[in-house]
Motif scaffolding. Structure first.
Motif: not given
Length: 71
Positions: A45-63
Motif C-alpha cells: 500500500d505504501l509503494g502504490s501510494w508513492l507510485e501514484r504521488l510520483s506519477a502526479c508530480h511527473e505529469a504536472a511537471g515544473i513550470p
C-alpha cells in the motif's frame, strides 16, 4: 512489490527526503531508512501510494517560466 531503487526514484521525483516521508507518515526514520536500503520490505500500500504521488508530480511537471527569475 516496490524495489529500494524505485522507492528512491519516487522520493526523488517528489523532491522528498527520507525525513520528509517520515514526517508525512509520522513513523520512525529508521524504518524508512531500512526500506531505502533494502533491509525492510516496502509495504504494497505504501509503494502504490508513492507510485501514484510520483506519477502526479511527473505529469504536472515544473513550470519553466520562473527559471532565472529575479525577485
Amino acid at each position: 512489490m516496490m524495489t529500494p531503487e524505485r522507492f528512491a526514484q519516487c522520493l526523488a521525483s517528489l523532491r522528498w527526503t527520507t525525513i520528509d516521508l517520515t514526517s508525512a507518515l509520522q513513523c520512525q526514520l529508521s524504518w524508512i531508512e531500512a526500506m531505502e536500503s533494502g533491509e525492510a520490505e516496502i509495504p504494497d500500500d505504501l509503494g502504490s501510494w508513492l507510485e501514484r504521488l510520483s506519477a502526479c508530480h511527473e505529469a504536472a511537471g515544473i513550470p519553466a517560466c520562473y527559471r532565472d527569475a529575479q525577485a
